[in-house]
Design an enzyme around this catalytic site. Structure first.
Site, PDB file in Angstrom:
ATOM      1  N   ARG A   1       3.890   8.360   5.751  1.00 49.94           N
ATOM      2  CA  ARG A   1       5.051   7.847   5.039  1.00 49.94           C
ATOM      3  C   ARG A   1       5.942   8.969   4.526  1.00 49.94           C
ATOM      4  O   ARG A   1       7.142   8.847   4.516  1.00 49.94           O
ATOM      5  CB  ARG A   1       4.608   7.000   3.839  1.00 49.94           C
ATOM      6  CG  ARG A   1       3.897   5.731   4.223  1.00 49.94           C
ATOM      7  CD  ARG A   1       3.299   5.099   3.009  1.00 49.94           C
ATOM      8  NE  ARG A   1       2.309   6.041   2.460  1.00 49.94           N
ATOM      9  CZ  ARG A   1       1.386   5.726   1.581  1.00 49.94           C
ATOM     10  NH1 ARG A   1       1.328   4.531   1.088  1.00 49.94           N
ATOM     11  NH2 ARG A   1       0.521   6.626   1.156  1.00 49.94           N
TER      12      ARG A   1
ATOM     13  N   LYS B   1     -14.947   4.948  -3.718  1.00 51.15           N
ATOM     14  CA  LYS B   1     -13.826   4.102  -4.108  1.00 51.15           C
ATOM     15  C   LYS B   1     -14.340   2.751  -4.574  1.00 51.15           C
ATOM     16  O   LYS B   1     -15.417   2.308  -4.181  1.00 51.15           O
ATOM     17  CB  LYS B   1     -12.865   3.896  -2.931  1.00 51.15           C
ATOM     18  CG  LYS B   1     -12.017   5.109  -2.632  1.00 51.15           C
ATOM     19  CD  LYS B   1     -10.932   4.759  -1.639  1.00 51.15           C
ATOM     20  CE  LYS B   1      -9.991   5.941  -1.461  1.00 51.15           C
ATOM     21  NZ  LYS B   1      -8.887   5.598  -0.566  1.00 51.15           N
TER      22      LYS B   1
ATOM     23  N   HIS C   1       0.853  -1.000   7.514  1.00 52.08           N
ATOM     24  CA  HIS C   1      -0.329  -0.875   8.370  1.00 52.08           C
ATOM     25  C   HIS C   1      -0.135  -1.670   9.660  1.00 52.08           C
ATOM     26  O   HIS C   1      -0.421  -1.187  10.754  1.00 52.08           O
ATOM     27  CB  HIS C   1      -1.587  -1.417   7.677  1.00 52.08           C
ATOM     28  CG  HIS C   1      -2.038  -0.658   6.488  1.00 52.08           C
ATOM     29  ND1 HIS C   1      -2.353  -1.278   5.294  1.00 52.08           N
ATOM     30  CD2 HIS C   1      -2.262   0.661   6.290  1.00 52.08           C
ATOM     31  CE1 HIS C   1      -2.752  -0.377   4.418  1.00 52.08           C
ATOM     32  NE2 HIS C   1      -2.701   0.823   4.999  1.00 52.08           N
TER      33      HIS C   1
ATOM     34  N   SER D   1      -1.027   0.250  -0.257  1.00 53.42           N
ATOM     35  CA  SER D   1      -1.931  -0.804  -0.749  1.00 53.42           C
ATOM     36  C   SER D   1      -2.028  -0.763  -2.268  1.00 53.42           C
ATOM     37  O   SER D   1      -2.070  -1.807  -2.927  1.00 53.42           O
ATOM     38  CB  SER D   1      -3.324  -0.639  -0.139  1.00 53.42           C
ATOM     39  OG  SER D   1      -3.294  -0.851   1.243  1.00 53.42           O
TER      40      SER D   1
END
Length: 165
Positions: free
Chosen positions: A91, A42, A18, A129
Site C-alpha cells: 500500500r 497475535k 485483499h 484490516s
C-alpha cells in the site's frame, strides 16, 4: 507446468484490498493459494476457521483460488505445497520496508523462493484490516471496505467484542 503462487496473510478480516490482490493474481497465475496465517503472537478478532470461511465465501467464483491455513514458517508451508512464489500487496512505502525484509529472509531460508510485490489499487491504499475493525467497533460504515457478503458478520463480531470490554 502450473505456475502457482501463495498469498499469505492474517486476513482479519479480508478487505476489498485483499480481494483486489487475489483477483489480479488469479488473472496472472494458474493457481493462487490464499494462506491464512495462524500467528500465536497475535490475538485475531476472527478465528482461523472464520477467516477461512470468509475467504472461501468471497472467492467462491474464482476457479483457480484455493483457501488454506498454516502456522509456523511460511517457507516450511511453501516447501510442503511445492510453491516457489510469494505474492504480497503493497500500500505504501512503510509496507515496503517490512515486506522487503521478509522477502530477503524468506530468500535466505530458501534461495529458490521469490517474492513478487503487487501495488495496491489506489482506491485501497488507505485500507487495512486493523482500520476496518476499528471503524466497525466505533459504529462507522465499513461498506466498500470489505466484501458485501461479510459486512454483517464483521459488524456482529465487533459489536460482541465491544460489549465484552
Amino acid at each position: 507446468m502450473e505456475k502457482a503462487v501463495i498469498y499469505p496473510g492474517s486476513f482479519d478480516p479480508v478487505t476489498n484490498g485483499h480481494l483486489d490482490i487475489i483477483y489480479r493474481s488469479a488473472n496472472i497465475f494458474d493457481k493462487v493459494i490464499v494462506a491464512v496465517l495462524e500467528n500465536p503472537q497475535k490475538n485475531p478478532m476472527f478465528t482461523k476457521e472464520e477467516r477461512v470461511a470468509m475467504l472461501k465465501d468471497v472467492t467462491k467464483g474464482i476457479k483457480n483460488v484455493e483457501i488454506d491455513c498454516f502456522s509456523g514458517l511460511l517457507i516450511h508451508y511453501m516447501n510442503a505445497k511445492n510453491v516457489k512464489i510469494i505474492i504480497k500487496g503493497l500500500r505504501a512505502v512503510s509496507d515496503f520496508e517490512y515486506e522487503f525484509q521478509m522477502a530477503l529472509m524468506n530468500n535466505k531460508l530458501n534461495p529458490e523462493v521469490e517474492t513478487l510485490f503487487m501495488m495496491t489499487n489506489n482506491k485501497y491504499s488507505y485500507l487495512s484490516s486493523s482500520a476496518v475493525k476499528q471503524i466497525a467497533m466505533f459504529g462507522g460504515c465499513i461498506k466498500d471496505l470489505v466484501p458485501d457478503s461479510i459486512v454483517t458478520g464483521v459488524l456482529k463480531k465487533t459489536t460482541l467484542k465491544n460489549e465484552v470490554k
